[in-house]
Motif scaffolding. Structure first.
Motif, PDB file in Angstrom:
ATOM      1  N   ALA A  65      43.764  62.498  20.830  1.00  0.00           N
ATOM      2  CA  ALA A  65      42.859  61.422  21.614  1.00  0.00           C
ATOM      3  C   ALA A  65      41.501  62.292  21.954  1.00  0.00           C
ATOM      4  O   ALA A  65      41.707  63.397  22.745  1.00  0.00           O
ATOM      5  N   SER A  66      40.323  61.820  22.113  1.00  0.00           N
ATOM      6  CA  SER A  66      39.290  62.406  22.564  1.00  0.00           C
ATOM      7  C   SER A  66      39.145  61.863  24.040  1.00  0.00           C
ATOM      8  O   SER A  66      38.345  62.613  24.718  1.00  0.00           O
ATOM      9  N   ALA A  67      40.162  61.225  24.581  1.00  0.00           N
ATOM     10  CA  ALA A  67      40.067  60.828  26.072  1.00  0.00           C
ATOM     11  C   ALA A  67      41.635  61.443  26.404  1.00  0.00           C
ATOM     12  O   ALA A  67      42.070  62.484  26.263  1.00  0.00           O
ATOM     13  N   TYR A  68      42.295  60.467  27.018  1.00  0.00           N
ATOM     14  CA  TYR A  68      43.574  61.058  27.513  1.00  0.00           C
ATOM     15  C   TYR A  68      44.658  60.302  26.337  1.00  0.00           C
ATOM     16  O   TYR A  68      44.489  59.635  25.751  1.00  0.00           O
TER      17      TYR A  68
ATOM     18  N   GLY B 137      50.270  69.340  17.542  1.00  0.00           N
ATOM     19  CA  GLY B 137      51.023  68.153  17.658  1.00  0.00           C
ATOM     20  C   GLY B 137      50.802  66.879  18.384  1.00  0.00           C
ATOM     21  O   GLY B 137      50.327  66.034  17.822  1.00  0.00           O
ATOM     22  N   LEU B 138      50.704  67.014  19.750  1.00  0.00           N
ATOM     23  CA  LEU B 138      50.032  66.147  20.519  1.00  0.00           C
ATOM     24  C   LEU B 138      48.939  66.711  21.197  1.00  0.00           C
ATOM     25  O   LEU B 138      48.838  67.891  21.662  1.00  0.00           O
ATOM     26  N   LYS B 139      47.643  65.959  21.084  1.00  0.00           N
ATOM     27  CA  LYS B 139      46.202  66.485  21.691  1.00  0.00           C
ATOM     28  C   LYS B 139      45.584  65.714  22.282  1.00  0.00           C
ATOM     29  O   LYS B 139      45.448  64.569  22.102  1.00  0.00           O
ATOM     30  N   ALA B 140      44.901  65.986  23.313  1.00  0.00           N
ATOM     31  CA  ALA B 140      44.004  65.286  24.111  1.00  0.00           C
ATOM     32  C   ALA B 140      42.933  66.073  24.626  1.00  0.00           C
ATOM     33  O   ALA B 140      43.254  67.273  25.175  1.00  0.00           O
ATOM     34  N   ALA B 141      41.648  65.481  24.818  1.00  0.00           N
ATOM     35  CA  ALA B 141      40.331  66.145  25.370  1.00  0.00           C
ATOM     36  C   ALA B 141      40.580  66.118  26.821  1.00  0.00           C
ATOM     37  O   ALA B 141      40.145  66.994  27.600  1.00  0.00           O
ATOM     38  N   ASN B 142      41.415  64.960  27.373  1.00  0.00           N
ATOM     39  CA  ASN B 142      41.529  64.848  28.755  1.00  0.00           C
ATOM     40  C   ASN B 142      43.051  65.097  29.132  1.00  0.00           C
ATOM     41  O   ASN B 142      43.605  65.753  28.132  1.00  0.00           O
ATOM     42  N   SER B 143      43.842  64.554  29.799  1.00  0.00           N
ATOM     43  CA  SER B 143      44.990  64.632  30.111  1.00  0.00           C
ATOM     44  C   SER B 143      46.023  64.068  29.370  1.00  0.00           C
ATOM     45  O   SER B 143      45.846  63.119  28.731  1.00  0.00           O
ATOM     46  N   ILE B 144      47.428  64.719  29.380  1.00  0.00           N
ATOM     47  CA  ILE B 144      48.363  64.118  28.631  1.00  0.00           C
ATOM     48  C   ILE B 144      49.548  63.872  29.804  1.00  0.00           C
ATOM     49  O   ILE B 144      49.818  64.723  30.780  1.00  0.00           O
TER      50      ILE B 144
ATOM     51  N   ILE C 129      51.774  70.932  21.935  1.00  0.00           N
ATOM     52  CA  ILE C 129      51.344  69.783  23.172  1.00  0.00           C
ATOM     53  C   ILE C 129      50.046  70.424  23.615  1.00  0.00           C
ATOM     54  O   ILE C 129      50.357  71.694  24.277  1.00  0.00           O
ATOM     55  N   HIS C 130      48.921  69.882  23.574  1.00  0.00           N
ATOM     56  CA  HIS C 130      47.800  70.459  23.967  1.00  0.00           C
ATOM     57  C   HIS C 130      46.734  69.465  24.711  1.00  0.00           C
ATOM     58  O   HIS C 130      46.374  68.681  24.202  1.00  0.00           O
ATOM     59  N   SER C 131      46.200  70.236  25.782  1.00  0.00           N
ATOM     60  CA  SER C 131      45.330  69.272  26.530  1.00  0.00           C
ATOM     61  C   SER C 131      44.131  70.235  27.039  1.00  0.00           C
ATOM     62  O   SER C 131      44.235  71.117  27.647  1.00  0.00           O
ATOM     63  N   ASP C 132      43.020  69.862  27.262  1.00  0.00           N
ATOM     64  CA  ASP C 132      41.999  70.560  27.612  1.00  0.00           C
ATOM     65  C   ASP C 132      41.726  70.317  29.241  1.00  0.00           C
ATOM     66  O   ASP C 132      40.908  70.952  29.695  1.00  0.00           O
ATOM     67  N   VAL C 133      42.712  69.584  29.468  1.00  0.00           N
ATOM     68  CA  VAL C 133      42.780  69.570  31.168  1.00  0.00           C
ATOM     69  C   VAL C 133      44.082  69.628  31.717  1.00  0.00           C
ATOM     70  O   VAL C 133      44.599  70.717  32.004  1.00  0.00           O
ATOM     71  N   SER C 134      45.031  68.799  31.820  1.00  0.00           N
ATOM     72  CA  SER C 134      46.306  68.924  32.201  1.00  0.00           C
ATOM     73  C   SER C 134      47.233  68.245  31.213  1.00  0.00           C
ATOM     74  O   SER C 134      47.068  67.232  30.528  1.00  0.00           O
ATOM     75  N   VAL C 135      48.692  68.794  31.167  1.00  0.00           N
ATOM     76  CA  VAL C 135      49.584  68.029  30.780  1.00  0.00           C
ATOM     77  C   VAL C 135      51.072  68.015  31.868  1.00  0.00           C
ATOM     78  O   VAL C 135      51.071  68.948  32.662  1.00  0.00           O
ATOM     79  N   THR C 136      51.244  66.785  31.716  1.00  0.00           N
ATOM     80  CA  THR C 136      52.642  66.394  32.814  1.00  0.00           C
ATOM     81  C   THR C 136      53.745  65.899  31.893  1.00  0.00           C
ATOM     82  O   THR C 136      53.358  64.938  31.259  1.00  0.00           O
TER      83      THR C 136
ATOM     84  N   ALA D 205      47.876  73.882  28.409  1.00  0.00           N
ATOM     85  CA  ALA D 205      47.002  72.927  29.106  1.00  0.00           C
ATOM     86  C   ALA D 205      45.954  73.978  29.688  1.00  0.00           C
ATOM     87  O   ALA D 205      46.028  75.156  30.162  1.00  0.00           O
ATOM     88  N   GLU D 206      44.693  73.473  29.594  1.00  0.00           N
ATOM     89  CA  GLU D 206      43.477  74.298  30.059  1.00  0.00           C
ATOM     90  C   GLU D 206      43.681  74.500  31.619  1.00  0.00           C
ATOM     91  O   GLU D 206      43.100  75.744  32.190  1.00  0.00           O
TER      92      GLU D 206
END
Length: 617
Positions: free
Chosen positions: A290-293, A352-359, A375-382, A399-400
């Motif tokens: 996802a390019s968002a969340y 696998g799971l990717k988002a530019a914002n949070s997950i 599992i990868h986020s450019d912001v946060s993963v919870t 998570a970044e």
């Protein structure tokens, strides 16, 4: 009488060498998303980290199915007596209403109504071109449509189209292998919709696209039921505004991403929401991107991406669509080289799971085998729950900014680093991981692994144990905070690597590390504090650290080179066993702490056939 262990109790008040890898690089913005599907909007709070990128907009993960799906999204009933019937007959068709225009093998639907479609078109297409306010229901009642040079289903204009798979029916939509322009739209999927599109029902649909995407939607793409098989040369599902899935089963084999949602014009869109269902996917690119969340409430997921962890050296931060190209890179073949920004355009993201914002993952069952981060986020993963079987060619969870685990069960059988983020918070759950580098890495500064000096020479000071200090070390702003949970870390690099601060206040943490190289059970460059919980750590001696401060007792000893399988037993002065542990890797250092160990009290530690008495620090 037993021989005393060759090294005495150690008080380690020395800062460790900076050994993390990562930069804080957040890709993609996210605003409040205006949902044309339900006429509501939501904001998702993606963390409280002070280091958050100011361009990243909060998202509200409190949204539920009531917000994400309308009542009509799940409505499969229809009145056959009031419906328009369309019978497909090979190279042409017949219809019961003038709202259907038939020109050879092209069937065009022009008005709001319910349409029940049956039969076969050998080289034809269904086209929806109705008023922009029209809501149409297409009931697939056993159809087989192939369009050799375009989309089998093409939705040009309508407010929203609902496709219902009739109970017990099998349906097929396919492209023949090429896409030839028929208008100004770049049709590149076997199903191509410019408007909101919902799939529901209890039948099945097979979509085949040997030259493009499977299902393309330029608005909101929704699934609330049915069974789907998608085979595509590009993305399996490709949407602009959102992908929303509940109670559906999808089997997708894609040449690019399994599910791809990206909006380059509106950063409040491009999100994926999944509340239930089954997604089995194999892709040469990403799994769910996802390019968002990305919000997952529940479901069953089985994702094989980029050929799996065994192809980890091929992983890269690039991707087809271009979003999330920066930030964390792919495999780092030599030492902890840190996150890198890759701008190469011909590389492929294999996460696998990717988002530019949070997950956010609340629950679910996940099996992810990925060449890049699982599992990868450019912001946060919870992660608030779920069961995870992960094999990663790079990081298992990345998570970044902030990575938080409050619950869940993780079995990470392969990874470069198990958990990596600027700030890592483990509050609960069960995590068992194997890492070829660090187990947990708070990548908050410049990586110094492999440098000379620093922790080199720490041994030999004090009373023959770990002593002496060093200066000139770089300082990171990362953190590892463990307040609960059960962690078992088997790492070939550092066990807990905090480029900044390390704090343990609860939980049960076991670190099994190697005895070679510039590795350590604990590695922090500001402070390492334990105030609660149980910690059992073994590993190398040359770069070793213990806690810099504690509110409970710590026993840290060097024991010489010990073989894997050598039992460690710690007893108090009454002979009561406090800790018993058998490391599965060779070790030279033992670090033990628990609420049952009191500062200043004397304890006996037995390692194999040798034992000695030490005062807890």
């Amino acid at each position: 009488m037993k021989k005393c262990v060759s090294v005495v109790l150690v008080l380690l008040l020395v800062l460790g060498l900076l050994a993390g890898c990562g930069t804080n690089n957040t890709g993609g913005d996210n605003n409040k998303e205006n949902d044309s599907n339900s006429s509501n909007s939501g904001t998702v709070t993606s963390g409280d980290d002070a280091n958050s990128n100011s361009d990243t907009v909060d998202v509200d993960f409190s949204q539920t199915d009531a917000y994400m799906f309308t009542d009509r999204d799940s409505k499969t009933e229809y009145d056959a007596s009031k419906s328009v019937t369309i019978q497909l007959n090979g190279t042409t068709a017949t219809a019961s209403s003038s709202s259907v225009i038939i020109s050879g093998s092209t069937v065009t639907i022009t008005e709001e109504a319910t349409y029940v479609i049956s039969g076969t078109l050998s080289d034809g297409m269904i086209v929806v071109n109705a008023p922009e306010t029209a809501k149409l229901q297409l009931v697939f009642n056993g159809i087989n449509i192939t369009k050799s040079t375009s989309a089998a289903l093409y939705i040009i204009e309508a407010d929203k189209v609902f496709i219902t798979l009739a109970d017990g029916t099998e349906n097929t939509l396919a492209n023949g292998g090429t896409f030839t322009a028929i208008d100004e739209n770049n049709i590149d999927g076997a199903v191509y919709s410019k408007q909101d599109l919902t799939f529901n029902g209890s039948g099945s649909l097979t979509v085949t696209s040997p030259a493009g995407h499977g299902i393309v939607c330029k608005d909101d793409l929704v699934f609330t039921g049915g069974t789907y098989t998608v085979n595509s040369a590009s993305h399996g599902l490709d949407a602009n505004d959102s992908v929303r899935i509940t109670k559906a089963s999808l089997e997708i084999d894609a040449g690019k991403d399994v599910i791809h949602c990206e909006n380059t014009d509106d950063t409040s869109k491009g999100f994926i929401y999944i509340s239930s269902g089954t997604i089995n996917g194999e892709a040469e690119g990403d799994g769910i991107a996802a390019s968002a969340y990305l919000q997952i409430e529940d479901g069953n997921f089985n994702l094989l991406v980029g050929g799996g962890a065994e192809n980890g050296t091929k992983a890269s931060s690039g991707n087809y669509g271009g979003f999330m190209g920066g930030g964390h890179g792919g495999m780092r073949p030599g030492g902890n080289q840190g996150s890198t920004t890759t701008t190469t355009t011909d590389t492929v993201s294999m996460k696998g799971l990717k988002a530019a914002n949070s997950i956010l993952v609340s629950d679910g069952t996940f099996k992810i085998d990925s060449a890049d981060d699982s599992i990868h986020s450019d912001v946060s993963v919870t992660i608030n729950g779920g069961t995870f079987e992960i094999a990663s060619g790079d990081d298992a969870l990345h998570a970044e900014e902030t990575l938080t685990v409050t619950a869940g069960k993780f079995n990470i059988t392969e990874s470069y680093e198990g958990l990596e983020a600027l700030n890592i918070k483990v509050m609960g759950g069960y995590i068992k991981l194997v890492a070829s580098d660090d187990g947990l890495n708070a990548a908050g500064g410049t990586d110094s692994s492999g440098r000379t000096g620093g922790r080199d020479g720490m041994f030999g000071g004090g009373k023959g144990g770990m002593g002496g200090g060093f200066g000139g070390m770089s300082s990171g702003n990362g953190s590892i905070v463990i307040s609960g949970g059960n962690l078992y870390i088997n790492s070939s690099g550092d066990g807990l690597d905090a480029n900044g601060t390390l704090e343990i206040s609860g939980g049960y943490t076991v670190v099994v590390g190697p005895t070679q190289g510039d590795t350590a059970t604990l590695d922090y460059d500001k402070s390492g504090i334990i105030t609660g919980g149980t910690f059992i750590g073994t590993g190398a001696q040359g770069m070793a650290q213990s806690f810099s401060d504690s509110e409970q007792g710590v026993v840290a000893v060097s024991v010489g080179n010990q073989s894997a399988g050598t039992k460690i037993v710690l007893k108090d002065k009454s002979g009561k066993t406090i800790i018993e542990h058998t490391p599965e890797l060779n070790f030279a250092v033992v670090i033990l702490s628990s609420p049952d160990i009191t500062k200043g009290e004397t304890y006996s530690i037995t390692v194999g056939s040798e034992s000695g008495e030490f005062e807890a620090s």
